[in-house]
Design a protein around this motif. Structure first.
Motif, PDB file in Angstrom:
ATOM      1  N   LEU A 244       0.812  -1.216   0.000  1.00 45.70           N
ATOM      2  CA  LEU A 244       0.000   0.000   0.000  1.00 45.70           C
ATOM      3  C   LEU A 244       0.845   1.266   0.000  1.00 45.70           C
ATOM      4  O   LEU A 244       0.517   2.250  -0.666  1.00 45.70           O
ATOM      5  CB  LEU A 244      -0.938   0.007   1.212  1.00 45.70           C
TER       6      LEU A 244
ATOM      7  N   ASN B 164      -6.207   4.663  -3.095  1.00 44.02           N
ATOM      8  CA  ASN B 164      -4.967   4.922  -2.375  1.00 44.02           C
ATOM      9  C   ASN B 164      -4.465   6.319  -2.720  1.00 44.02           C
ATOM     10  O   ASN B 164      -4.203   6.628  -3.877  1.00 44.02           O
ATOM     11  CB  ASN B 164      -3.938   3.863  -2.780  1.00 44.02           C
TER      12      ASN B 164
ATOM     13  N   LEU C 181      -6.140   4.850   2.641  1.00 43.96           N
ATOM     14  CA  LEU C 181      -7.169   4.396   1.710  1.00 43.96           C
ATOM     15  C   LEU C 181      -8.426   5.210   1.980  1.00 43.96           C
ATOM     16  O   LEU C 181      -8.932   5.229   3.100  1.00 43.96           O
ATOM     17  CB  LEU C 181      -7.453   2.905   1.896  1.00 43.96           C
TER      18      LEU C 181
END
Length: 267
Positions: A10, A98, A103
């Motif tokens: 991420l 993202n 998020l």
């Protein structure tokens, strides 16, 4: 429990992070106000440990009976999230983009999705336009097993329900699905298992170009479904673990015998 785990990078540091959803204590019970017990958390990876990260997790809705997928849906070179599930009050299908530090729920990407739980969400290249499309399946009503399945194609700004890809799909819940090139013909096929609206364990094989249902070898299908149903029964503690073990081994053996004839595809 009744959750989902996904892994992907991420924060773009070269290490895979972990996203976890689940039910801590009956959070999906509509008869109780226990929504706060639904869990959604991101654990970031620094190369030596996974650490709960509130900055990345702050926007997530905690969900039970969850399923999800990670991928770069908007082509901006980072990892986004699609997740389905429910709490004690609401059923969800959500897209989180993202932004580099968290998020964030995106209403535009989520707006066309049907809310489901107890199923799967898969991202894959379905219509060969180099954009990740979405397949979801699960229960779409409070009193499951009302089931749903659909393909949403990606136009780079949102997911759009695709009738031609979805029209022949059969909804399943509390099962698993895979999208991959099963028949080695350079396109992605769909295999879905689960419980149908009639409370019957089913398995389906769908092949492009319109994801139409294709019959498989009847013996392999029978034993594949037997394995799945036994697994469900075991999880529900209806039969003993010993019985499950031996039946599973026998099922896997028969499955191997029929492997070469498993997919009889009439395209």
């Amino acid at each position: 429990y009744n959750g989902a785990m996904m892994s992907g990078d991420l924060d773009s540091n070269g290490y895979n992070d972990v996203i976890m959803f689940g039910d801590l204590a009956g959070c999906t019970d509509y008869t109780k106000n226990t929504t706060a017990h639904c869990y959604g958390k991101i654990f970031t990876n620094n190369g030596t440990t996974l650490t709960a990260n509130n900055n990345w997790s702050v926007n997530l809705t905690g969900l039970g009976h969850a399923g999800g997928a990670l991928g770069d849906i908007d082509k901006d070179n980072d990892t986004d999230l699609v997740v389905i599930g429910r709490n004690a009050a609401t059923i969800y299908a959500q897209v989180y983009l993202n932004n580099g530090t968290a998020l964030s729920y995106n209403k535009v990407w989520s707006s066309n999705l049907t809310n489901v739980y107890g199923g799967d969400a898969l991202l894959a290249y379905i219509n060969d336009d180099n954009l990740l499309d979405l397949y979801i399946t699960g229960c779409n009503a409070t009193s499951c097993p009302t089931t749903y399945a659909a393909v949403y194609t990606n136009n780079e700004t949102s997911f759009i329900y695709n009738l031609s890809y979805s029209s022949n799909l059969s909804g399943t819940s509390f099962g698993k699905s895979l999208i991959f090139d099963a028949d080695n013909d350079n396109d992605n096929d769909l295999i879905a298992t689960g419980i149908s609206a009639l409370m019957i364990c089913n398995g389906y094989f769908f092949a492009p170009t319109i994801f139409r249902f294709v019959d498989t070898n009847i013996w392999s299908l029978f034993f594949t479904l037997t394995l799945f149903c036994i697994t469900l029964l075991y999880l529900k503690q209806k039969i003993s673990g010993t019985v499950t073990f031996f039946l599973t081994i026998a099922t896997m053996f028969v499955f191997m015998l029929f492997w070469n004839g498993w997919f009889i595809i009439a395209l």
